[in-house]
Design an enzyme around this catalytic site. Structure first.
Site, PDB file in Angstrom:
ATOM      1  N   ASP A 163       0.845  -1.201   0.000  1.00  9.62           N
ATOM      2  CA  ASP A 163       0.000   0.000   0.000  1.00  9.62           C
ATOM      3  C   ASP A 163       0.882   1.253   0.000  1.00  9.62           C
ATOM      4  OD1 ASP A 163      -2.412   1.434   0.187  1.00  9.62           O
ATOM      5  OD2 ASP A 163      -2.330   1.474   2.379  1.00  9.62           O
TER       6      ASP A 163
ATOM      7  N   HIS B  98      -7.339   9.836   3.848  1.00  8.67           N
ATOM      8  CA  HIS B  98      -7.144   8.745   4.800  1.00  8.67           C
ATOM      9  C   HIS B  98      -7.546   9.188   6.206  1.00  8.67           C
ATOM     10  CE1 HIS B  98      -4.029   7.650   1.638  1.00  8.67           C
ATOM     11  NE2 HIS B  98      -4.833   6.600   1.674  1.00  8.67           N
TER      12      HIS B  98
END
Ligand code: 13P
Length: 287
Positions: free
Chosen positions: A84, A177
């Protein structure tokens, strides 16, 4: 057995659902996500950030643990092990460690450099049968206590990166995020539509899956999102359940301090969160 994410992305695109990427942090996390995927008969992507990889002792440790768990737990649904937000170096480390998928996040480079590095990594990944995700338009989050409201990618740049042959494209559409601030205006569906028109069939990723209202997630999937990344929400669920266990004094009862007991409620909470997301994304019974 690990598989690349390419085929699961194509099936999700054609079937109008999304596959969840759930970031893992330790053994309990990994087991919780794998078992839930199996119980839901859903494909799944295990996300590993550079920080999480380091925490677990390195990408090789993660790869060995995940492969062994798939075997010993009898996991038969498709599982991709995916880096990621990888740096250029981390992409090579994960290729060597036996990951089945990588994300190169070159979004902070000037577009020419992002293009050059992505081109090279697409070549390497595909030679070895791995899938590769690239990013355009940085997907921020909390930095130094300041939470950005989420950038939007330039559709023309998205097309340039998509044309390099990546398997999955992450493009900022106002998502961030972590937890969304009170004044977050929501996803920019107008931008998502422009990007989709520019990149055609390319499967798109929605990062920052935590805290996006369900209707917006569903609409994003309708508009071409094939992968939704979830990290913080599992962390919050784990922390809340562990807090409840300790606040109830259960760690002080009998052998309640045994980590196998202490972490059990938190692990169950991760499973419940993952199941809820798989149902929302429509990936249940799509293995
Ligand atoms: P959240 O932590 O907001 O769920 O985002 C996860 C993510 O996008 C990982 O790349």
């Amino acid at each position: 057995m690990l598989v690349s994410a390419a085929e699961m992305m194509q099936k999700a695109r054609d079937g109008h659902y999304a596959v969840g990427q759930f970031n893992i942090n330790n053994l309990e996390w990994t087991r919780a996500v794998l078992e839930t995927a199996q119980e839901c008969n859903s494909p799944v992507i295990l996300g590993v950030s550079g920080g999480a990889g380091k925490y677990m002792g390195g990408f090789k440790v993660v790869s060995a643990m995940v492969k062994a768990m798939i075997e010993t737990l009898g996991i038969t649904v498709p599982v991709a092990l995916h880096l990621d937000h990888g740096t250029y170096d981390q992409c090579y480390q994960c290729v060597q460690a036996g990951f089945s998928s990588i994300m190169f996040d070159g979004s902070h480079y000037p577009i020419e450099e992002n293009l050059a590095k992505t081109t090279e990594l697409v070549h390497v990944a595909h030679q070895l049968g791995l899938s590769i995700e690239a990013e355009v338009g940085s997907i921020g989050g909390e930095e130094d206590g300041v939470v950005g409201l989420g950038e939007c990618a330039d559709p023309a740049e998205c097309k340039q990166i998509a044309d390099l042959g990546v398997d999955i494209l992450a493009a900022g559409i106002g998502n961030i995020h972590g937890k969304y601030p009170e004044n977050w205006p929501g996803l920019r569906f107008d931008v998502l539509e422009q990007i989709k028109n520019a990149v055609g069939d390319m499967p798109l990723v929605l990062h920052g899956g935590t805290g996006i209202p369900e209707e917006q997630v569903k609409k994003a999937i309708d508009l071409g999102v094939c992968k939704v990344n979830v990290n913080t929400e599992c962390q919050l669920a784990f922390a809340a359940a562990t807090r409840a266990y300790v606040e109830a004094g259960k760690d002080l009862e009998g052998k309640g301090f045994d980590p196998r007991k202490l972490l059990a409620d938190g692990t169950k909470a991760i499973k419940a969160t993952v199941k809820e997301k798989m149902e929302l994304f429509g990936s249940v019974n799509k293995a």
